[in-house]
Design a protein around this motif. Structure first.
Motif, PDB file in Angstrom:
ATOM      1  N   THR A   1      32.659  -4.048   2.797  1.00  0.00           N
ATOM      2  CA  THR A   1      31.206  -4.055   2.835  1.00  0.00           C
ATOM      3  C   THR A   1      30.740  -4.997   3.933  1.00  0.00           C
ATOM      4  O   THR A   1      31.045  -6.182   3.915  1.00  0.00           O
ATOM      5  CB  THR A   1      30.620  -4.479   1.474  1.00  0.00           C
ATOM      6  OG1 THR A   1      31.100  -3.567   0.476  1.00  0.00           O
ATOM      7  CG2 THR A   1      29.103  -4.458   1.493  1.00  0.00           C
ATOM      8  N   LEU A   2      30.026  -4.452   4.913  1.00  0.00           N
ATOM      9  CA  LEU A   2      29.524  -5.247   6.033  1.00  0.00           C
ATOM     10  C   LEU A   2      28.132  -5.783   5.753  1.00  0.00           C
ATOM     11  O   LEU A   2      27.781  -6.872   6.199  1.00  0.00           O
ATOM     12  CB  LEU A   2      29.492  -4.415   7.315  1.00  0.00           C
ATOM     13  CG  LEU A   2      30.837  -3.885   7.809  1.00  0.00           C
ATOM     14  CD1 LEU A   2      30.625  -3.093   9.099  1.00  0.00           C
ATOM     15  CD2 LEU A   2      31.828  -5.002   8.022  1.00  0.00           C
ATOM     16  N   SER A   3      27.339  -4.998   5.033  1.00  0.00           N
ATOM     17  CA  SER A   3      25.972  -5.432   4.748  1.00  0.00           C
ATOM     18  C   SER A   3      25.479  -4.750   3.490  1.00  0.00           C
ATOM     19  O   SER A   3      25.761  -3.579   3.252  1.00  0.00           O
ATOM     20  CB  SER A   3      25.057  -5.077   5.917  1.00  0.00           C
ATOM     21  OG  SER A   3      23.749  -5.534   5.682  1.00  0.00           O
ATOM     22  N   ARG A   4      24.752  -5.521   2.693  1.00  0.00           N
ATOM     23  CA  ARG A   4      24.072  -4.977   1.517  1.00  0.00           C
ATOM     24  C   ARG A   4      22.727  -5.687   1.448  1.00  0.00           C
ATOM     25  O   ARG A   4      22.650  -6.866   1.169  1.00  0.00           O
ATOM     26  CB  ARG A   4      24.852  -5.225   0.244  1.00  0.00           C
ATOM     27  CG  ARG A   4      24.116  -4.664  -0.973  1.00  0.00           C
ATOM     28  CD  ARG A   4      24.872  -4.852  -2.246  1.00  0.00           C
ATOM     29  NE  ARG A   4      26.101  -4.110  -2.171  1.00  0.00           N
ATOM     30  CZ  ARG A   4      27.166  -4.365  -2.924  1.00  0.00           C
ATOM     31  NH1 ARG A   4      27.143  -5.356  -3.782  1.00  0.00           N
ATOM     32  NH2 ARG A   4      28.244  -3.656  -2.809  1.00  0.00           N
ATOM     33  N   ILE A   5      21.695  -4.949   1.762  1.00  0.00           N
ATOM     34  CA  ILE A   5      20.342  -5.499   1.796  1.00  0.00           C
ATOM     35  C   ILE A   5      19.524  -4.825   0.705  1.00  0.00           C
ATOM     36  O   ILE A   5      19.606  -3.621   0.553  1.00  0.00           O
ATOM     37  CB  ILE A   5      19.689  -5.225   3.171  1.00  0.00           C
ATOM     38  CG1 ILE A   5      20.512  -5.803   4.305  1.00  0.00           C
ATOM     39  CG2 ILE A   5      18.278  -5.742   3.219  1.00  0.00           C
ATOM     40  CD1 ILE A   5      20.632  -7.295   4.313  1.00  0.00           C
ATOM     41  N   PRO A   6      18.715  -5.426  -0.041  1.00  0.00           N
ATOM     42  CA  PRO A   6      18.553  -6.876  -0.088  1.00  0.00           C
ATOM     43  C   PRO A   6      19.569  -7.504  -1.034  1.00  0.00           C
ATOM     44  O   PRO A   6      19.832  -6.964  -2.096  1.00  0.00           O
ATOM     45  CB  PRO A   6      17.135  -7.071  -0.625  1.00  0.00           C
ATOM     46  CG  PRO A   6      16.894  -5.852  -1.464  1.00  0.00           C
ATOM     47  CD  PRO A   6      17.708  -4.748  -0.849  1.00  0.00           C
ATOM     48  N   SER A   7      20.148  -8.563  -0.649  1.00  0.00           N
ATOM     49  CA  SER A   7      21.003  -9.394  -1.500  1.00  0.00           C
ATOM     50  C   SER A   7      21.466 -10.584  -0.701  1.00  0.00           C
ATOM     51  O   SER A   7      21.443 -10.585   0.523  1.00  0.00           O
ATOM     52  CB  SER A   7      22.212  -8.621  -2.022  1.00  0.00           C
ATOM     53  OG  SER A   7      23.176  -8.456  -1.024  1.00  0.00           O
TER      54      SER A   7
ATOM     55  N   VAL B   1      13.881  -5.756   8.440  1.00  0.00           N
ATOM     56  CA  VAL B   1      12.584  -5.421   9.021  1.00  0.00           C
ATOM     57  C   VAL B   1      12.601  -3.909   9.200  1.00  0.00           C
ATOM     58  O   VAL B   1      13.464  -3.374   9.895  1.00  0.00           O
ATOM     59  CB  VAL B   1      12.372  -6.122  10.382  1.00  0.00           C
ATOM     60  CG1 VAL B   1      11.087  -5.645  11.024  1.00  0.00           C
ATOM     61  CG2 VAL B   1      12.387  -7.628  10.222  1.00  0.00           C
ATOM     62  N   ALA B   2      11.665  -3.233   8.563  1.00  0.00           N
ATOM     63  CA  ALA B   2      11.600  -1.777   8.638  1.00  0.00           C
ATOM     64  C   ALA B   2      10.500  -1.358   9.602  1.00  0.00           C
ATOM     65  O   ALA B   2       9.414  -1.939   9.610  1.00  0.00           O
ATOM     66  CB  ALA B   2      11.346  -1.202   7.254  1.00  0.00           C
ATOM     67  N   HIS B   3      10.775  -0.357  10.412  1.00  0.00           N
ATOM     68  CA  HIS B   3       9.803   0.185  11.353  1.00  0.00           C
ATOM     69  C   HIS B   3       9.600   1.668  11.074  1.00  0.00           C
ATOM     70  O   HIS B   3      10.491   2.340  10.564  1.00  0.00           O
ATOM     71  CB  HIS B   3      10.289   0.004  12.799  1.00  0.00           C
ATOM     72  CG  HIS B   3      10.402  -1.425  13.201  1.00  0.00           C
ATOM     73  ND1 HIS B   3       9.330  -2.169  13.617  1.00  0.00           N
ATOM     74  CD2 HIS B   3      11.468  -2.263  13.230  1.00  0.00           C
ATOM     75  CE1 HIS B   3       9.716  -3.394  13.906  1.00  0.00           C
ATOM     76  NE2 HIS B   3      11.019  -3.475  13.666  1.00  0.00           N
ATOM     77  N   LYS B   4       8.451   2.150  11.448  1.00  0.00           N
ATOM     78  CA  LYS B   4       8.073   3.556  11.304  1.00  0.00           C
ATOM     79  C   LYS B   4       8.264   3.991   9.855  1.00  0.00           C
ATOM     80  O   LYS B   4       7.696   3.406   8.970  1.00  0.00           O
ATOM     81  CB  LYS B   4       8.856   4.443  12.276  1.00  0.00           C
ATOM     82  CG  LYS B   4       8.703   4.048  13.719  1.00  0.00           C
ATOM     83  CD  LYS B   4       7.415   4.561  14.272  1.00  0.00           C
ATOM     84  CE  LYS B   4       7.343   4.196  15.745  1.00  0.00           C
ATOM     85  NZ  LYS B   4       6.178   4.705  16.358  1.00  0.00           N
ATOM     86  N   ALA B   5       9.138   4.982   9.606  1.00  0.00           N
ATOM     87  CA  ALA B   5       9.354   5.480   8.244  1.00  0.00           C
ATOM     88  C   ALA B   5      10.454   4.710   7.520  1.00  0.00           C
ATOM     89  O   ALA B   5      10.917   5.125   6.471  1.00  0.00           O
ATOM     90  CB  ALA B   5       9.698   6.965   8.281  1.00  0.00           C
ATOM     91  N   GLY B   6      10.887   3.589   8.087  1.00  0.00           N
ATOM     92  CA  GLY B   6      11.948   2.790   7.482  1.00  0.00           C
ATOM     93  C   GLY B   6      11.534   2.230   6.137  1.00  0.00           C
ATOM     94  O   GLY B   6      10.347   2.105   5.833  1.00  0.00           O
ATOM     95  N   ILE B   7      12.517   1.925   5.330  1.00  0.00           N
ATOM     96  CA  ILE B   7      12.247   1.383   4.009  1.00  0.00           C
ATOM     97  C   ILE B   7      12.917   0.018   3.877  1.00  0.00           C
ATOM     98  O   ILE B   7      13.847  -0.305   4.607  1.00  0.00           O
ATOM     99  CB  ILE B   7      12.753   2.320   2.895  1.00  0.00           C
ATOM    100  CG1 ILE B   7      14.267   2.507   3.000  1.00  0.00           C
ATOM    101  CG2 ILE B   7      12.045   3.655   2.934  1.00  0.00           C
ATOM    102  CD1 ILE B   7      14.887   3.145   1.789  1.00  0.00           C
TER     103      ILE B   7
END
Length: 101
Positions: free
Chosen positions: A37-43, A49-55
């Motif tokens: 596991t390289l990344s697990r957001i949020p934790s 930071v989400a842009h446009k239709a990002g969540i």
């Protein structure tokens, strides 16, 4: 050889307890399949930071030594048991992608 990645984005989670049950099975299955596991957001204080239709809901990035290893881990009996535990109250966009050499 290019690495393989699992990318999971969770636009909606209405059953967090069910997701925790899935995590308890999925974590060991991923490790047994060679995943890291390289990344697990949020934790763990992770930022997004989400842009446009990002969540800003949960996003998980897992690395494997190869695309083939990533596919095999997904198809493994252990991970299939984890998927069976994933509740209907979780909407997930899941992809296995090829890394760049």
């Amino acid at each position: 050889m290019a690495k393989g990645y699992w990318v999971s984005v969770y636009p909606a989670i209405s059953d967090p307890e069910g997701l925790t049950a899935y995590d308890k099975l999925a974590g060991p299955a991923v490790q047994a399949g060679g995943g890291r596991t390289l990344s697990r957001i949020p934790s763990r204080g992770g930022r997004v930071v989400a842009h446009k239709a990002g969540i800003t809901q949960r996003v998980v990035l897992i690395e494997f030594d190869s695309f083939e290893q990533a596919v095999a881990a997904y198809e493994s009996e252990a991970y299939q048991k984890a998927l069976a535990a994933l509740p209907d109250g979780v909407v997930r966009d899941f992809r296995i992608i090829d890394g760049i050499d």
